[in-house]
Motif scaffolding. Structure first.
Motif: not given
Lengths: 311, 424
Positions: B93, B131, B150, B153-154, B156, B182
């Motif tokens: 990132n 994402g 990632d 973040r994840c 979704q 999230d």
């Protein structure tokens, strides 16, 4: 007055204060309350001191109360609000505060939407910092004026049952009242919808309930909190009508109230939602006295902390 | 720099080969050799110290490219060396995100120029870590990434995640996932619990992590591929991983030194050096994480070293970025909290920094055997170490351990035979 010596340059949260410090503020406020009852409502206690009212979040009532308190103490006053501050231009909060410090201000009265913002400033600059509300965290002068009003009416807080009803989750008033009430020996109940009254408060000895009747019977003091329509949109409760029906103090629910119970509200009131007009304007209500006392309490804390700010 | 030497008299712990005994280790031309093969080489006395295969931190943010005010490959790898790590896995990132071969080449080039320890790049799972669209995972593999993630973040979109796991499996790249839903995290800034309630701050429920841990276990089971859960923080995650592993699902997990040693109560003074994601959780969660390490459910300790400048961190708690540095405090914290407390034996602790990550990433398993790269971490388990933020090698100072005293630290770090950190 007692021999207690005040030593703090900041007033950030009642969590930080000892019971005797809280009592000392209330005692001092009693003296200052007399000032507002005179023909000449002004004393020279803060003459030559500069107070900056720094409101990063809008406020009408608290700001008006602080400003008047400062004027009655003869302080020089500057008002900065979020729209006119450099925060809009990307300056950090601490840099703005350092600029205020560089102008040789003595005290900063500050409201901010972020919990702890005042702590950040207080730790890093010389000026005394008075928290006029930081998000849902703390609003110490509101709690002090609530304590003052209860003490004035009931004589003492010790053993009193105080119920605070409404949106506890988002309330800095509840989070401030609770520490003052516990420290001065009152028993606290938080009540309201399960989504807005976290059970975690049981960890500090608060009784949590989701049924208005349980909160009202036996209560010596009932403090209703403002319910914001915005919370409904975020799914915390279905409608203000349903809120009023289950958690509002109204004709139906007032029968549970003790005849000598005080009815309080930090304002502004949503009339006929959390509190019916008839009760808000009725004999048990001390809501406008809270406002009057707020002035005395703010004069007291401005006076006390100003004595501890380094020159 | 001497090309051959012998580390003498140390306690050698090599989790790859189940070795724990006093012996000498020879180093010649960047490789491990039998000490007897170089009898005339210089002797370096490491008696009283512990000699281990090089420690790997599989979760590090080096911030280059993009935020070199906070850290660079040069300063980050210096911090790694000072912390006893011979290799780090660099999270993608950055800015731009490491989602193309070009950025991986850039990282490798700068590592060759400035790197003090080995840097293994990790590539993105999605373009720009947004994402939305799968990154060029095959090209990233060709460019040299050791995994995809990632992190920060994840993803979704579960369908997209499923495709990425399937696709990465074919390229034999492990998935490293930051587990966070999230919607339920919303705008949370700290653990949702007693302290968020008292402080009036929006909480991040453990459920935000648990939901995605459960999803990832389902993915790992149905696709039969390796998903490694980054920095797990709560009891529920440990328990789900434990059950999944018993069923033979390819799920692994890491924990950070800060989640093992600190709890949410620290936030009561609003110090943003206690703000990270996942957040510090409750004492019960902390105990569950320790138990997970002890019983082998969690096989990796990784730092999530996340440098931020003082300017970025010295703001309102709500507005401060998540993340703290950790490379230089990991060994002191873990020795103090896990070894000196007798919760973990030294070989078990060393394994969490060596064989644990190497198993997941498919790294060489030779340890300190003759012929292996001479990547060696020497530990002093007894010296007291007080964290002086101004003496840290990292370019940033955002440590929650400032001023704290720990017992034990890295004494020397050797990369390809070169002593890159030396307090012997």
């Amino acid at each position: 007055m007692d021999n207690f010596k005040w030593t703090r340059k900041d007033l950030l949260s009642l969590y930080d204060l000892e019971a005797e410090e809280i009592e000392h503020i209330l005692d001092t406020a009693e003296e200052f309350k007399k000032v507002s009852q005179r023909n000449v409502k002004k004393v020279p206690a803060l003459r030559g001191k500069t107070v900056v009212n720094f409101f990063v979040e809008p406020s009408t009532r608290t700001r008006m109360s602080f400003e008047l308190a400062e004027q009655r103490l003869s302080a020089d006053i500057i008002n900065i609000n979020a729209n006119s501050s450099s925060l809009k231009k990307g300056e950090t909060l601490l840099d703005t505060a350092r600029n205020i410090e560089a102008l040789q201000a003595d005290l900063i009265v500050m409201r901010h939407s972020a919990p702890g913002a005042q702590s950040l400033i207080a730790k890093n600059i010389r000026c005394g910092v008075l928290n006029a509300g930081d998000g849902a965290h703390s609003h110490p002068t509101q709690a002090l004026l609530d304590l003052f009003t209860i003490r004035e009416k009931k004589g003492s807080l010790k053993g009193l049952k105080v119920s605070i009803i409404g949106d506890i989750l988002h309330s800095r008033v509840a989070r401030s009242d609770v520490w003052g009430l516990i420290k001065l020996g009152a028993e606290v109940t938080f009540a309201g919808p399960a989504t807005l009254v976290p059970k975690e408060f049981e960890n500090i000895g608060v009784r949590v309930c989701h049924n208005l009747k349980d909160a009202l019977v036996d209560a010596d003091v009932v403090n209703l909190l403002r319910i914001q329509h915005e919370r409904q949109k975020r799914g915390f409760f279905p409608s203000t009508n349903e809120y009023a029906k289950f958690f509002g103090l109204n004709e139906a629910s007032r029968k549970y109230l003790k005849p000598d119970a005080l009815v309080m509200h930090p304002g502004p009131i949503n009339r006929d939602v959390e509190l019916d007009s008839a009760i808000a304007d009725g004999p048990q209500s001390v809501i406008l006295e809270q406002v009057t006392n707020g002035l005395a309490v703010r004069m007291a804390v401005l006076f006390l902390v100003s004595g501890c700010v380094e020159k | 720099m001497k090309s051959e030497y012998i580390l003498t008299g140390g306690r050698v712990i090599d989790p790859y080969r189940n070795i724990d005994k006093e012996m000498d280790i020879g180093v010649k031309d960047g490789k491990i050799v039998e000490a007897s093969a170089i009898p005339d080489a210089e002797k370096i006395d490491v008696s009283g110290k512990v000699v281990c295969p090089g420690f790997i931190d599989m979760h590090v943010h080096l911030r280059q490219p993009g935020n070199t005010a906070a850290e660079t490959i040069a300063t980050g790898t210096m911090a790694a060396a000072a912390g006893g790590f011979t290799a780090v896995v660099a999270m993608p990132n950055t800015s731009p995100a490491a989602d193309t071969a070009g950025t991986i080449e850039y990282i490798k080039r700068h590592t060759a120029q400035d790197g003090v320890v080995k840097v293994h790049p990790c590539g993105c799972m999605t373009k720009g870590i947004a994402g939305e669209e799968m990154a060029g995972i095959g090209s990233l593999k060709s460019a040299g990434v050791v995994a995809v993630s990632d992190d920060g973040r994840c993803i979704q979109k579960h369908q997209l995640m499923k495709h990425i796991v399937q696709y990465a499996k074919a390229f034999e790249l492990p998935i490293l996932d930051h587990c966070e839903e999230d919607g339920i995290k919303d705008k949370g800034v700290m653990h949702e619990g007693v302290w968020s309630t008292l402080l009036g701050m929006q909480g991040i429920p453990s459920a935000a992590e648990e939901l995605i841990v459960a999803r990832n276990i389902i993915m790992a089971r149905t696709i039969d591929w390796k998903i490694h859960l980054q920095h797990i923080s709560c009891r529920e995650s440990v328990e789900r991983v434990r059950i999944a592993q018993k069923r033979g699902i390819q799920i692994t997990a890491e924990v950070t030194p800060h989640h093992l040693s600190l709890t949410d109560e620290r936030i009561k003074k609003f110090d943003t050096n206690y703000k990270m994601n996942p957040p510090l959780r409750s004492e019960d969660d902390r105990q569950a994480l320790i138990q997970g390490l002890v019983d082998g459910t969690i096989t990796v300790i990784a730092t999530d070293h996340a440098p931020h400048t003082e300017t970025a961190k010295l703001v309102e708690f709500d507005y401060a970025p998540f993340g703290i540095i950790g490379l230089e405090t990991a060994i002191p914290v873990c020795l103090t909290e896990l070894y000196h407390t007798k919760l973990l034996s030294l070989p078990d602790l060393v394994s969490k920094f060596t064989k644990g990550p190497a198993d997941i990433l498919g790294f060489d398993q030779s340890g300190l055997a003759a012929g292996a790269d001479a990547d060696i971490t020497v530990i002093d388990t007894e010296t007291e170490f007080t964290v002086d933020a101004d003496k840290l090698r990292s370019k940033s100072r955002n440590t929650p351990f400032k001023g704290m005293t720990f017992k034990g630290k890295a004494a020397a770090t050797i990369v390809d035979g070169k002593i890159v950190f030396n307090e012997l």
